[in-house]
Design an enzyme around this catalytic site. Structure first.
Site, PDB file in Angstrom:
ATOM      1  N   ASP A 201       4.946 -19.880  34.495  1.00 32.44           N
ATOM      2  CA  ASP A 201       5.015 -19.967  36.190  1.00 32.44           C
ATOM      3  C   ASP A 201       3.814 -19.463  36.370  1.00 32.44           C
ATOM      4  O   ASP A 201       3.650 -19.091  37.722  1.00 32.44           O
ATOM      5  CB  ASP A 201       6.420 -19.977  36.645  1.00 32.44           C
ATOM      6  CG  ASP A 201       6.969 -18.561  36.614  1.00 32.44           C
ATOM      7  OD1 ASP A 201       6.638 -17.677  36.038  1.00 32.44           O
ATOM      8  OD2 ASP A 201       7.535 -18.490  37.560  1.00 32.44           O
ATOM      9  N   SER A 202       3.388 -18.528  35.767  1.00 29.71           N
ATOM     10  CA  SER A 202       2.387 -17.770  35.541  1.00 29.71           C
ATOM     11  C   SER A 202       1.655 -18.925  36.235  1.00 29.71           C
ATOM     12  O   SER A 202       0.320 -18.677  36.958  1.00 29.71           O
ATOM     13  CB  SER A 202       1.279 -17.132  34.497  1.00 29.71           C
ATOM     14  OG  SER A 202       1.799 -17.824  33.312  1.00 29.71           O
TER      15      SER A 202
ATOM     16  N   ASP B  37       9.280 -23.141  31.918  1.00 35.33           N
ATOM     17  CA  ASP B  37       9.432 -21.772  32.981  1.00 35.33           C
ATOM     18  C   ASP B  37      10.225 -22.706  34.075  1.00 35.33           C
ATOM     19  O   ASP B  37       9.283 -22.772  35.010  1.00 35.33           O
ATOM     20  CB  ASP B  37       8.088 -21.137  33.072  1.00 35.33           C
ATOM     21  CG  ASP B  37       8.770 -19.973  33.351  1.00 35.33           C
ATOM     22  OD1 ASP B  37       9.563 -18.860  33.004  1.00 35.33           O
ATOM     23  OD2 ASP B  37       7.534 -18.648  33.133  1.00 35.33           O
TER      24      ASP B  37
ATOM     25  N   LYS C  96      12.790 -21.895  29.741  1.00 34.26           N
ATOM     26  CA  LYS C  96      12.651 -20.023  29.917  1.00 34.26           C
ATOM     27  C   LYS C  96      13.360 -19.631  31.425  1.00 34.26           C
ATOM     28  O   LYS C  96      13.182 -20.438  32.699  1.00 34.26           O
ATOM     29  CB  LYS C  96      11.799 -19.684  29.754  1.00 34.26           C
ATOM     30  CG  LYS C  96      11.427 -18.398  29.746  1.00 34.26           C
ATOM     31  CD  LYS C  96      10.278 -17.398  29.629  1.00 34.26           C
ATOM     32  CE  LYS C  96       9.022 -17.234  30.276  1.00 34.26           C
ATOM     33  NZ  LYS C  96       9.364 -16.228  31.668  1.00 34.26           N
TER      34      LYS C  96
ATOM     35  N   GLU D 212      14.120 -15.638  34.206  1.00 34.80           N
ATOM     36  CA  GLU D 212      14.092 -14.257  33.791  1.00 34.80           C
ATOM     37  C   GLU D 212      15.545 -14.191  34.670  1.00 34.80           C
ATOM     38  O   GLU D 212      16.318 -14.542  35.152  1.00 34.80           O
ATOM     39  CB  GLU D 212      13.101 -14.285  35.284  1.00 34.80           C
ATOM     40  CG  GLU D 212      11.802 -14.720  34.913  1.00 34.80           C
ATOM     41  CD  GLU D 212      10.894 -14.115  35.976  1.00 34.80           C
ATOM     42  OE1 GLU D 212      10.516 -13.519  36.703  1.00 34.80           O
ATOM     43  OE2 GLU D 212       9.190 -14.531  36.020  1.00 34.80           O
TER      44      GLU D 212
ATOM     45  N   GLU E 184       9.490  -8.198  28.174  1.00 37.96           N
ATOM     46  CA  GLU E 184       7.672  -8.023  28.983  1.00 37.96           C
ATOM     47  C   GLU E 184       7.544  -6.787  29.428  1.00 37.96           C
ATOM     48  O   GLU E 184       8.940  -5.761  30.155  1.00 37.96           O
ATOM     49  CB  GLU E 184       7.542  -8.984  30.035  1.00 37.96           C
ATOM     50  CG  GLU E 184       6.943  -8.672  30.993  1.00 37.96           C
ATOM     51  CD  GLU E 184       5.777 -10.190  32.292  1.00 37.96           C
ATOM     52  OE1 GLU E 184       6.772 -10.531  31.510  1.00 37.96           O
ATOM     53  OE2 GLU E 184       4.855  -9.526  32.476  1.00 37.96           O
TER      54      GLU E 184
HETATM   55  O1  KIV Z   1       4.772 -17.072  33.121  1.00 39.69           O
HETATM   56  C1  KIV Z   1       4.521 -16.901  32.576  1.00 39.69           C
HETATM   57  O2  KIV Z   1       3.270 -16.714  31.709  1.00 39.69           O
HETATM   58  C2  KIV Z   1       5.075 -15.938  31.654  1.00 39.69           C
HETATM   59  C3  KIV Z   1       4.798 -15.267  30.902  1.00 39.69           C
HETATM   60  C4  KIV Z   1       5.943 -13.871  30.341  1.00 39.69           C
HETATM   61  C5  KIV Z   1       4.145 -14.796  29.326  1.00 39.69           C
HETATM   62  O3  KIV Z   1       6.769 -15.652  31.822  1.00 39.69           O
END
Ligand code: KIV
Length: 266
Positions: free
Chosen positions: A45-46, A84, A114, A116, A183
């Site tokens: 999500d970056s 993500d 993924k 958080e 991270e």
């Molecule tokens: O969104 C992202 O790019 C991440 C980084 C930690 C790689 O979560």
């Protein structure tokens, strides 16, 4: 080369072979990352910051993540692709989190997701894993918590915080996560977590003792100017290269030297 699976992740940890991971958000860069032999592509999500030009990752939507994940899945022949989960796609309820996680596999073709958090999302990780959706957990600096954390800060520096992160790591593993991303935490703590867990750890700003490393592609390629975190390494300055090429094109058009006979039809 056969496609990398989550079982390969675990095997690599057992064999003490490092896991490589980069982000990508579209077809051309996904292809390059895949061709370079990177094990895993995270459609992070970056993208909110490095592709959409947002201040932080919070506004990124599920539909945007599905769109970008689809582009990357189309590009990757060997790498494992992870989608993500964006802010508010898994926080409200377990049921909604499983439905959204399922969209990454069903609509975009990702192999895993993924999210958080550790203990606060353990029930989500458990429910997704039970629905055959492999989950990578993400602890330490979690960018979706920017307002609670008061900025992008290194986590786990005090004894108490370090103990909490160790607990979070175990909780994520016990809930069924197949891997753990850490991270911006001190490298000794990341090393201890890596030793204690059976599942592979992937670090970003977590030092060399993790089972694998991930970076944001635009940091690696020098395509993100706003800030470069201490833990990122710029291997090339593509922005400078691209700027030089585009300025040259503009100048040639203005001078009338492009197109020449070579680029024209008679
Ligand atoms: O969104 C992202 O790019 C991440 C980084 C930690 C790689 O979560």
């Amino acid at each position: 080369m056969p496609r990398i699976t989550i079982q390969d992740f675990v095997r690599k940890k057992k064999d003490s072979r490092k896991i490589t991971m980069l982000t990508a958000y579209d077809y051309p860069f996904g292809q390059i990352v895949d061709e370079a032999g990177i094990d895993c592509i995270l459609v992070g999500d970056s993208l909110g910051m490095v592709v959409q030009g947002l201040e932080n990752t919070l506004p990124v939507t599920m539909d945007e993540m599905i769109y970008h994940t689809r582009l990357v899945v189309r590009s990757a022949r060997n790498a494992l692709v992870i989608g993500d989960m964006p802010f508010m796609s898994y926080q409200a309820s377990v049921e909604e989190s499983v439905r959204n996680a399922g969209r990454f596999l069903k609509e975009a073709g990702a192999a895993a997701v993924k999210l958080e958090g550790g203990s606060e999302v353990a029930d989500r990780i458990r429910a997704m894993s039970r629905s055959d959706i492999p989950v990578m957990a993400h602890i330490g600096l979690t960018p979706q918590s920017i307002h609670r954390m008061g900025g992008y800060k290194v986590q786990g520096r005090t004894e108490e915080e370090a103990r909490r992160l160790m607990d979070e790591a175990h909780i994520a593993e016990d809930a069924g996560a197949f891997s753990l991303l850490m991270e911006a935490i001190p490298m000794d703590l990341a090393g201890r977590i890596t030793e204690e867990l059976a599942i592979p750890t992937i670090g970003i700003g977590a030092g060399p003792h993790c089972d694998g490393q991930v970076l944001v592609l635009h940091d690696v390629l020098g395509l993100f100017e706003r800030f470069v975190p201490k833990f990122a390494k710029r291997y090339v300055n593509l922005r400078e290269e691209a700027l030089r090429a585009i300025v040259e094109f503009r100048e040639e058009v203005e001078k009338g030297s492009f197109p020449s006979d070579r680029e024209s039809f008679s």
